[in-house]
Design a protein around this motif. Sequence first.
Motif, PDB file in Angstrom:
ATOM      1  N   THR A  25      -3.818   9.781   9.686  1.00 44.54           N
ATOM      2  CA  THR A  25      -3.825   8.488   9.110  1.00 44.54           C
ATOM      3  C   THR A  25      -4.225   8.171   7.456  1.00 44.54           C
ATOM      4  O   THR A  25      -4.977   8.633   6.697  1.00 44.54           O
ATOM      5  CB  THR A  25      -5.151   7.970   9.795  1.00 44.54           C
ATOM      6  N   SER A  26      -3.706   6.869   6.575  1.00 43.23           N
ATOM      7  CA  SER A  26      -4.168   6.858   5.702  1.00 43.23           C
ATOM      8  C   SER A  26      -5.986   6.196   5.624  1.00 43.23           C
ATOM      9  O   SER A  26      -6.342   6.037   6.645  1.00 43.23           O
ATOM     10  CB  SER A  26      -3.692   5.592   5.236  1.00 43.23           C
TER      11      SER A  26
ATOM     12  N   TYR B  40       0.330  -1.207   0.034  1.00 44.02           N
ATOM     13  CA  TYR B  40      -0.032  -0.058  -0.283  1.00 44.02           C
ATOM     14  C   TYR B  40       0.997   1.112  -0.192  1.00 44.02           C
ATOM     15  O   TYR B  40       2.194   1.370   0.986  1.00 44.02           O
ATOM     16  CB  TYR B  40      -1.245   0.084   1.089  1.00 44.02           C
TER      17      TYR B  40
ATOM     18  N   TYR C  51       1.000   8.422   9.933  1.00 38.60           N
ATOM     19  CA  TYR C  51       2.448   9.316   9.679  1.00 38.60           C
ATOM     20  C   TYR C  51       2.079  10.020  10.727  1.00 38.60           C
ATOM     21  O   TYR C  51       1.288  11.010  10.837  1.00 38.60           O
ATOM     22  CB  TYR C  51       1.949   9.424   8.401  1.00 38.60           C
TER      23      TYR C  51
ATOM     24  N   ILE D  23      -4.626   0.723   8.220  1.00 31.59           N
ATOM     25  CA  ILE D  23      -4.379   1.710   8.301  1.00 31.59           C
ATOM     26  C   ILE D  23      -2.716   2.205   8.250  1.00 31.59           C
ATOM     27  O   ILE D  23      -2.045   1.873   9.626  1.00 31.59           O
ATOM     28  CB  ILE D  23      -5.202   2.590   9.015  1.00 31.59           C
TER      29      ILE D  23
ATOM     30  N   THR E 237       6.355   9.676  -0.873  1.00 28.95           N
ATOM     31  CA  THR E 237       4.989   8.111  -0.031  1.00 28.95           C
ATOM     32  C   THR E 237       6.314   7.395   0.026  1.00 28.95           C
ATOM     33  O   THR E 237       7.175   7.246  -0.020  1.00 28.95           O
ATOM     34  CB  THR E 237       4.960   7.405  -2.146  1.00 28.95           C
TER      35      THR E 237
ATOM     36  N   PHE F  91       0.889   5.141   0.721  1.00 30.03           N
ATOM     37  CA  PHE F  91       0.757   6.372   1.280  1.00 30.03           C
ATOM     38  C   PHE F  91       1.559   7.806   0.782  1.00 30.03           C
ATOM     39  O   PHE F  91       2.171   7.671   0.984  1.00 30.03           O
ATOM     40  CB  PHE F  91       0.625   6.230   2.909  1.00 30.03           C
TER      41      PHE F  91
END
Length: 357
Positions: free
Chosen positions: A41-42, A20, A56, A53, A136, A22
């Motif tokens: 949070t994603s 994933y 970061y 989730i 990213t 982010f």
Amino acid sequence: MAEHCKISPAIVAESEERSYAFKIDGYSRTKRLIKDYEGVTSPPFCVGGHDWILRYVPKNGVLVSVYLVLDSADAKDVKAKVRFCLLDKDGVPVPSYSHTIPEHVFPGKGSAWGVVNFIKPEDLERSPHLIDDCFTIRCDVTVMKKFKGKENGQFVVVPSSDLHRHLGDLLKSGDGTDVTFQVDGKTFLAHRSVLAARSPVFKVQLFGAMKGSSDDQIIVDDMEADVFGSLLHFIYTDSLPQMSHEGDNQGVAASHLLVAADRYDVQRLKLICEDKLRSYIDSSTVATSLVLAEQHSCHGLKEVCLHFLTCPSNLEAMIASDGYEHLKSSCPSVLKELIARLLPAELKAAKDILMAI
């Protein structure tokens, strides 16, 4: 007549994997608005039948941190292996900012596990991986799932490879060593076969036709002992040792290790050092980095330096730096290439003439 043996089926651990990405848009704004130790949070994503989730944290003290959080209400004791990595502009993981977490059990919803020291803000801000104030983080999640047979049996889990740990212990112990190196007044014991398997240069030196009859002790000139020790550590473990240096000193250490990697043709180590040096490019280091890149065929590092110097203020600062004279005398062709890049596109003929001189 031989008896038949009955073997009970085992409980075998299988896994499901997913990556994933982010993307952090507006890094500077996020860093300014988010309070210390708070996170972003994603959106949730699913792996192994569970929701997850990413969290970061832009200001975890003096570090940027990232965590994987279990987000399924009915989940319990979920075992997962996690890898976090910073992606470059091409979406490729940056080795120096990749962190693998061994299998960890997440007890239930809201439980988190991650990397506190993912990257320092100043390292991220001066790296080429922060593009248009965005970067990213990719998270590779492997969730272990259990499948039980018809009858009770033992639980079978195949662990991750620990060959690197065993070889590292072999180097530390000195058991079975058969070659000695003297480097800058320090003695290093090693194993010929391991060195030859990992370095074409060592292979020729230790087993080739030019091998001397009394080469149980080899003197290595023009290299610091710490650098040779780091080279051996990588050859045995395929990883960099823990750096004791900080700030700019890490850049110097990476430069010396790159030279050693090139000298012994340890290409993966050379690329790791090259990538690490890209994070330390500024007006005071770009000239020496260009010389290093040109002399050791580091095309990626060279491109980063030349791109950095297309900014007029960076170019002026480089010319005023201590390394400029060294660049001018050591690699004049690089300066010609830089000037050709700075010329407008319509002056192609002038560029061709300049590069032909």
